[in-house]
Design an enzyme around this catalytic site. Structure first.
Site, PDB file in Angstrom:
ATOM      1  N   ARG A 173      64.986 -30.088 -29.898  1.00  0.00           N
ATOM      2  CA  ARG A 173      63.691 -29.546 -28.896  1.00  0.00           C
ATOM      3  C   ARG A 173      63.819 -28.814 -28.304  1.00  0.00           C
ATOM      4  NH1 ARG A 173      60.478 -32.307 -32.586  1.00  0.00           N
ATOM      5  NH2 ARG A 173      60.941 -34.641 -32.296  1.00  0.00           N
ATOM      6  N   HIS A 214      60.410 -29.318 -46.296  1.00  0.00           N
ATOM      7  CA  HIS A 214      59.545 -31.165 -45.849  1.00  0.00           C
ATOM      8  C   HIS A 214      58.379 -30.684 -46.779  1.00  0.00           C
ATOM      9  CE1 HIS A 214      57.308 -33.189 -42.532  1.00  0.00           C
ATOM     10  NE2 HIS A 214      57.010 -32.527 -43.413  1.00  0.00           N
ATOM     11  N   HIS A 242      64.454 -35.613 -46.408  1.00  0.00           N
ATOM     12  CA  HIS A 242      63.463 -36.950 -46.199  1.00  0.00           C
ATOM     13  C   HIS A 242      63.239 -37.257 -47.467  1.00  0.00           C
ATOM     14  CE1 HIS A 242      60.514 -34.872 -44.329  1.00  0.00           C
ATOM     15  NE2 HIS A 242      61.183 -34.223 -43.265  1.00  0.00           N
ATOM     16  N   ASP A 296      67.408 -37.027 -39.439  1.00  0.00           N
ATOM     17  CA  ASP A 296      65.851 -36.520 -39.284  1.00  0.00           C
ATOM     18  C   ASP A 296      65.850 -36.778 -37.808  1.00  0.00           C
ATOM     19  OD1 ASP A 296      63.105 -35.112 -38.701  1.00  0.00           O
ATOM     20  OD2 ASP A 296      62.064 -36.429 -40.486  1.00  0.00           O
ATOM     21  N   GLY A 320      58.632 -39.900 -35.913  1.00  0.00           N
ATOM     22  CA  GLY A 320      59.701 -39.906 -35.711  1.00  0.00           C
ATOM     23  C   GLY A 320      60.363 -40.222 -34.947  1.00  0.00           C
TER      24      GLY A 320
END
Lengths: 313, 436
Positions: B68, B183, B236, B309, B328
């Site tokens: 982040r 992704h 993922h 993730d 998330g």
């Protein structure tokens, strides 16, 4: 039996047949109260109820408010469109603020599925779900069931077709859960693009053909079609939808003898229901509105600890 | 300074070691694995750590974490994310580039790498974006990103929807021999979806995300990898159909690898029924048949590695209506315990296989010299207590993200000690910070 152990009413999915029966039975004398000269019983005197609707509503909100007033509860409404919600207040903060004002019952509608479940976890108030997203609308299903039972004498073994946008319908889901508990044969009828995935695992049968789907049924429950679904590409045009799924007088003849028709309102005449049928003798639309008040009175009464035998028939 | 890890079961899959023995660390590097000659006599400058009953592994590597920073420091930053990694048993983590600004140039990538070195707890390897601003329109300056330390490129959080741009990305990345992390999500199909589309989305009345939204993109990307010869890594993976596509692509010789997350391996969409927004994740928790297929594929080796993730969020983005909540799960501090409790102790995975999925396998995907206890390599070491039983308590997380659907669950098998370049960064439940 009473409701002592139940804090909230979030849906019919997790409600027992006995609880539903108790509400429907209690609604019978409540309906008499509505017809009286003096429409007031003291059952909920000193209790506070607030309605908070994050989505527009004509009948449900008013119906709850009158139900509360006829039972002598102090009712209030939070006008979401002119409240601090418009200043960005979170749902949690709004609900906490309301709770601090002391009401006992919160009646809420929200565009997001599960919002009342979230609120119920975060408040001491009793929460009644007046419709959450595409999940459930339990009091609508209760009033539908009351209306059917009143006209047909029983729910047991009836064939009920629900017609329209099943995918986005909380009314359809709550009806399916409720009616299935009374051994009804429930059919869902509509275009394939408006059917939820694996809907038949709920014990219903799906039909894409209207005539086939309503053939031989005792009850047709017509759902409102929302225009924005067409913009999402789910069906080509309202005209084609009407061509395939609009209920007309001849359809009622296809259904069983004495078949009745329900609509949760507001109706789109000429789209999902023809005007002739909307005003026909076997259409319970207006009766449903009265029954809605009665059923909500019964629910409020029971949730605040009332007992069936306290209300004289 | 010497450190002797004594008496533990040493599991180093790349070197085919799985036995009770010693690991000697000297000057931040692995000095030896095995019976250490002269250990009895010469312990004066050697710190001995008794690892009896513990499992001593190469340091765990996470290919997929969201730290982040820069831009969303209220959710997580490089310091708290590094602490969470150390507490979770990870010695190396890859930082996804969907920050603000996006890691789409050398300056931002350099900032992440530099800040991580300053923090100095675990190795943080930046991933650059595939496209400028992750807008899916123009390639980022890949040479500059690699120069600044990026080990892969990814537009994680979304797909590169334009097939020609994705083609060029896979093609161009060949020049630097870096993988493209994809992704996979057709955003037109996933649209406003909130959970896996299926029977339960019908029952819970939530908008569905069909498995095909992922599978279509994996198919496309596999074909583009074939067309270009580029290295494709699927982030993922979560559906049965995706696994079938990857299996066929591998059989065809396409350069494709994939990761699965602990949550997709251990939770089904039934968890969504509480409308607890901590269960909201993208790709969504899937139904039983998908979870069963993933567990089988992680055991068979079709799934190359496990990645977290790790997606920390501020409480306000989760303590709200399901529809308004962010996607998330905060995963760094539960990953190892989930792998141990739900996969190793339940005998879905052999211990050495599980360790490989967290060490040598991700190292191979990145092409880095990590993930083994080979002498002269940096002494990145994770030690697990396979029998420690603890209840997941997000309030005790080092991560700022308390968003975990596992809160309150009891798990057996937790990280016991973490060493990065020979330095203990986590022990006795606490992260040890370098004294500056």
């Amino acid at each position: 039996m009473n409701f002592e152990k139940r804090k909230d009413l979030l849906g019919l999915k997790d409600m027992s047949r006995e609880e539903i029966e108790l509400i429907l039975d209690t609604a019978v004398p409540m309906k008499d109260v509505i017809r009286r000269e003096i429409k007031k019983v003291p059952a909920l005197r000193g209790k506070g109820m607030i309605t908070v609707f994050y989505e527009n509503s004509t009948r449900t909100r008013t119906s709850f408010e009158l139900a509360g007033k006829y039972l002598s509860a102090d009712t209030s409404n939070l006008a979401v469109s002119t409240s601090s919600v418009q200043k960005g207040e979170s749902l949690k903060d709004t609900i906490q603020t309301i709770e601090m004002m002391g009401p006992d019952i919160l009646v809420m509608r929200h565009s997001m599925s599960g919002a009342p479940h979230y609120v119920a976890r975060n408040t001491r108030m009793r929460v009644i779900n007046a419709g959450d997203g595409t999940n459930e609308h339990p009091t609508q299903a209760l009033l539908d069931m009351f209306s059917i039972r009143e006209r047909k004498g029983t729910l047991e073994g009836l064939k009920v077709a629900i017609v329209g946008d099943i995918l986005h319908s909380r009314v359809a889901r709550s009806n399916i859960y409720g009616l299935s508990k009374f051994g009804c044969e429930v059919r869902v009828v509509g275009p394939s693009t408006l059917m939820p995935p694996e809907i038949e695992r709920l014990g219903v049968r799906q039909y894409f053909d209207l005539k086939e789907g309503i053939s031989g049924v005792d009850v047709i429950n017509v759902l409102r079609i929302q225009r924005e679904r067409q913009h999402a590409g789910l069906f080509p045009s309202l005209e084609e939808y009407a061509e395939l799924y609009m209920l007309r007088p001849e359809h009622l003849e296809l259904a069983g003898d004495g078949a009745i028709l329900l609509h949760p309102g507001p109706m789109n005449r000429g789209i999902e229901i023809s005007t002739e049928l909307a005003e026909g003798p076997n259409t319970l639309v207006n009766e449903q509105v009265t029954n809605g008040v009665a059923v909500r009175m019964a629910l409020l009464f029971l949730m605040m600890g009332g007992r069936r035998d306290e209300i004289a028939a | 300074m010497r450190l002797l890890l004594k008496g533990g079961r040493v599991v180093d899959p790349a070197n085919r070691i799985n036995t009770v023995t010693c690991v000697l660390v000297e000057d931040g590097k692995i000095a030896a694995v095995g019976a250490i000659p002269g250990e009895e006599g010469d312990t004066s400058d050697t710190e001995v750590i008794d690892c009896t009953g513990k499992i001593v592994c190469p340091g765990f590597i996470d290919l997929h974490a969201h730290l982040r920073e820069p831009g969303y420091e209220y959710k997580e930053d490089i310091l708290t994310g590094s602490r969470a990694a150390a507490a979770g048993g990870f010695t190396t983590i890859c930082a996804m580039p969907n920050t603000n600004p996006v890691v789409d140039n050398g300056a931002v990538a350099g900032y992440v790498a530099r800040r991580a070195r300053e923090v100095g707890i675990v190795n943080v390897l930046p991933i650059g974006s595939i496209t400028k601003g992750q807008a899916g329109e123009e390639l980022s300056e890949m040479a500059e990103l690699v120069q600044a330390g990026c080990v892969a490129v990814s537009d994680d959080g979304k797909s590169v929807m334009k097939s020609d741009i994705m083609r060029h990305a896979l093609d161009y990345a060949r020049m630097f021999d870096i993988p493209v992390f994809s992704h996979c999500e057709d955003i037109n199909l996933s649209a406003d979806g909130e959970m896996h589309e299926g029977f339960r989305s019908t029952v819970y009345g939530l908008q569905g995300i069909p498995a095909e939204a992922e599978e279509i993109m994996i198919s496309r990307d596999a074909m583009l990898a074939k067309l270009t010869g580029g290295r494709l890594h699927i982030c993922h993976v979560s559906t049965m159909g995706s696994l079938e596509i990857i299996r066929r692509a591998k059989a065809e010789g396409i350069r494709i690898t994939c990761e699965a997350t602990p949550h997709h391996l251990t939770l089904t969409d039934e968890a969504v029924g509480s409308y607890d927004a901590d269960t909201k994740v993208n790709p969504p928790l899937r139904s039983e048949e998908h979870v069963a297929a993933l567990r089988e594929a992680v055991a068979s080796g079709l799934i190359d590695c496990i990645a977290t993730d790790h997606a920390p969020h501020h409480i306000e983005s989760k303590d709200c209506e399901y529809g308004n909540a962010a996607f998330g799960i905060s995963g760094l501090e539960t990953a190892v315990a989930l792998v141990m409790d739900r996969l190793v102790h339940t005998e879905v995975l052999q211990l050495s296989k599980a360790v490989a999925l967290l060490t040598s396998a991700p190292a191979r995907i990145l092409g880095i010299e990590k993930g083994t206890l080979t002498p002269r390599r940096a002494a990145d070491i994770t030690i697990i207590d396979p029998d420690e039983v603890r209840t997941v308590d997000p309030r005790r997380f080092y991560s700022k993200g308390k968003n975990t659907p596992y809160k309150g669950m009891q798990l057996r098998g937790w990280p016991w000690m973490t060493l990065v370049a020979g330095r203990i960064v986590f022990k006795e439940g606490s992260v040890m910070e370098m004294k500056l």
